[in-house]
Scaffold this motif. Structure first.
Motif, PDB file in Angstrom:
ATOM      1  N   TRP A   1      31.664  19.710  10.564  1.00  0.00           N
ATOM      2  CA  TRP A   1      31.936  18.747   9.508  1.00  0.00           C
ATOM      3  C   TRP A   1      32.383  19.469   8.235  1.00  0.00           C
ATOM      4  CZ3 TRP A   1      28.034  16.111   5.901  1.00  0.00           C
ATOM      5  CH2 TRP A   1      28.598  15.021   5.269  1.00  0.00           C
TER       6      TRP A   1
ATOM      7  N   SER B   1      24.767   9.095  -5.942  1.00  0.00           N
ATOM      8  CA  SER B   1      26.171   9.516  -6.040  1.00  0.00           C
ATOM      9  C   SER B   1      26.323  10.733  -6.950  1.00  0.00           C
ATOM     10  CB  SER B   1      27.030   8.375  -6.586  1.00  0.00           C
ATOM     11  OG  SER B   1      26.777   8.195  -7.977  1.00  0.00           O
TER      12      SER B   1
ATOM     13  N   GLN C   1      35.947  19.074   6.341  1.00  0.00           N
ATOM     14  CA  GLN C   1      35.993  18.643   4.944  1.00  0.00           C
ATOM     15  C   GLN C   1      36.574  19.737   4.035  1.00  0.00           C
ATOM     16  OE1 GLN C   1      34.783  15.614   3.315  1.00  0.00           O
ATOM     17  NE2 GLN C   1      35.009  14.835   5.381  1.00  0.00           N
TER      18      GLN C   1
ATOM     19  N   PRO D   1      32.705  14.616  -0.712  1.00  0.00           N
ATOM     20  CA  PRO D   1      33.867  15.016  -1.524  1.00  0.00           C
ATOM     21  C   PRO D   1      33.593  14.954  -3.027  1.00  0.00           C
ATOM     22  CG  PRO D   1      34.557  13.534   0.226  1.00  0.00           C
ATOM     23  CD  PRO D   1      33.051  13.538   0.228  1.00  0.00           C
TER      24      PRO D   1
ATOM     25  N   THR E   1      30.080  10.446   8.970  1.00  0.00           N
ATOM     26  CA  THR E   1      29.982   9.006   8.742  1.00  0.00           C
ATOM     27  C   THR E   1      30.825   8.615   7.523  1.00  0.00           C
ATOM     28  OG1 THR E   1      27.935   9.316   7.504  1.00  0.00           O
ATOM     29  CG2 THR E   1      27.731   8.801   9.865  1.00  0.00           C
ATOM     30  N   PRO E   2      31.258   7.361   7.432  1.00  0.00           N
ATOM     31  CA  PRO E   2      32.257   6.980   6.429  1.00  0.00           C
ATOM     32  C   PRO E   2      31.872   7.230   4.966  1.00  0.00           C
ATOM     33  CG  PRO E   2      32.074   5.267   8.097  1.00  0.00           C
ATOM     34  CD  PRO E   2      30.971   6.257   8.365  1.00  0.00           C
ATOM     35  N   THR E   3      30.753   6.713   4.502  1.00  0.00           N
ATOM     36  CA  THR E   3      30.383   6.890   3.095  1.00  0.00           C
ATOM     37  C   THR E   3      30.183   8.361   2.770  1.00  0.00           C
ATOM     38  OG1 THR E   3      29.369   4.698   3.030  1.00  0.00           O
ATOM     39  CG2 THR E   3      28.695   6.253   1.313  1.00  0.00           C
ATOM     40  N   CYS E   4      29.529   9.064   3.677  1.00  0.00           N
ATOM     41  CA  CYS E   4      29.235  10.487   3.473  1.00  0.00           C
ATOM     42  C   CYS E   4      30.525  11.309   3.387  1.00  0.00           C
ATOM     43  CB  CYS E   4      28.364  11.006   4.610  1.00  0.00           C
ATOM     44  SG  CYS E   4      26.918   9.990   4.958  1.00  0.00           S
ATOM     45  N   SER E   5      31.449  11.027   4.260  1.00  0.00           N
ATOM     46  CA  SER E   5      32.680  11.812   4.351  1.00  0.00           C
ATOM     47  C   SER E   5      33.737  11.406   3.329  1.00  0.00           C
ATOM     48  CB  SER E   5      33.289  11.670   5.751  1.00  0.00           C
ATOM     49  OG  SER E   5      32.424  12.190   6.727  1.00  0.00           O
ATOM     50  N   THR E   6      33.693  10.170   2.870  1.00  0.00           N
ATOM     51  CA  THR E   6      34.721   9.662   1.969  1.00  0.00           C
ATOM     52  C   THR E   6      34.337   9.771   0.503  1.00  0.00           C
ATOM     53  OG1 THR E   6      35.368   8.094   3.687  1.00  0.00           O
ATOM     54  CG2 THR E   6      36.174   7.652   1.473  1.00  0.00           C
ATOM     55  N   TYR E   7      33.054   9.589   0.195  1.00  0.00           N
ATOM     56  CA  TYR E   7      32.639   9.536  -1.204  1.00  0.00           C
ATOM     57  C   TYR E   7      31.647  10.631  -1.599  1.00  0.00           C
ATOM     58  CZ  TYR E   7      34.707   4.935  -0.705  1.00  0.00           C
ATOM     59  OH  TYR E   7      35.570   3.917  -0.436  1.00  0.00           O
ATOM     60  N   GLN E   8      30.489  10.651  -0.927  1.00  0.00           N
ATOM     61  CA  GLN E   8      29.404  11.499  -1.414  1.00  0.00           C
ATOM     62  C   GLN E   8      29.725  12.989  -1.316  1.00  0.00           C
ATOM     63  OE1 GLN E   8      25.522  10.772   0.354  1.00  0.00           O
ATOM     64  NE2 GLN E   8      24.553  11.134  -1.630  1.00  0.00           N
TER      65      GLN E   8
END
Length: 182
Positions: free
Chosen positions: A93, A165, A97, A62, A53-60
């Motif tokens: 996933w 975060s 990542q 990483p 999912t976007p928030t999980c894969s883009t911010y949290q």
């Protein structure tokens, strides 16, 4: 969830790479328990609504992956990412990542998440039962610090992110370390 809470005893059904398994899918089943993951260690556990999912894969994810050295310098032995997804999904996933530091834990049935009080319905976005987003510092299976996103509820219209975060957890660890040194 409260500081001082002992994690529930759960068995996680994982798939691990095994070079002795031939063919295009060299993995075998391996059951892991809460104790296997958390006993005798100080770890960060963060849980999120879904792999890919976007928030999980883009911010949290990483952020925790890239900040591992900073967390380790503050006494963290492991960082675990959990989701109510099966091991096949979590492993794919993690591979996508290119994880080297964060380890994934599949809570496929949602049992651990339910017993943590964090299982919510996400039918409004087609997910079904999933984890509310949170992070925790856990020492030897006991919650030392808790970071839960606000508004926990079934079919919440948004996916809040900030309290759990990597930056928030890192700041807490730094404050805790400077307080212990004083």
């Amino acid at each position: 969830m409260q500081v001082g809470y002992k994690l529930p005893k759960v068995t996680f059904h994982t798939r691990v790479r095994d070079e002795s398994v031939s063919g295009p899918n060299p993995f075998r089943w391996q059951d892991m328990t809460t104790e296997d993951y958390f006993a005798g260690k100080r770890v960060i556990l963060f849980s999120l609504p879904g792999a890919f999912t976007p928030t999980c894969s883009t911010y949290q994810l990483p952020g925790f992956e890239n900040g591992f050295a900073d967390f380790a310098a503050l006494g963290i032995d492991e960082i675990y990412c959990m989701s109510v997804n099966d091991s096949f999904v979590m492993n794919k996933w993690a591979q996508g990542q290119v994880l080297e530091n964060v380890k994934v834990i599949p809570d496929g049935s949602g049992e651990f998440t339910r017993r943590m009080g964090m299982l919510v319905r996400k039918d409004n976005v087609g997910f079904g039962l999933r984890s509310w987003r949170y992070a925790a510092v856990i020492k030897d299976g006991v919650v030392e610090a808790w970071f839960e996103e606000p508004g926990i509820s079934d079919n919440h219209g948004e996916d809040p992110y900030g309290v759990s975060s990597p930056e928030t957890v890192l700041n807490w660890l730094r404050e805790e370390a400077s307080g212990a040194a004083a």
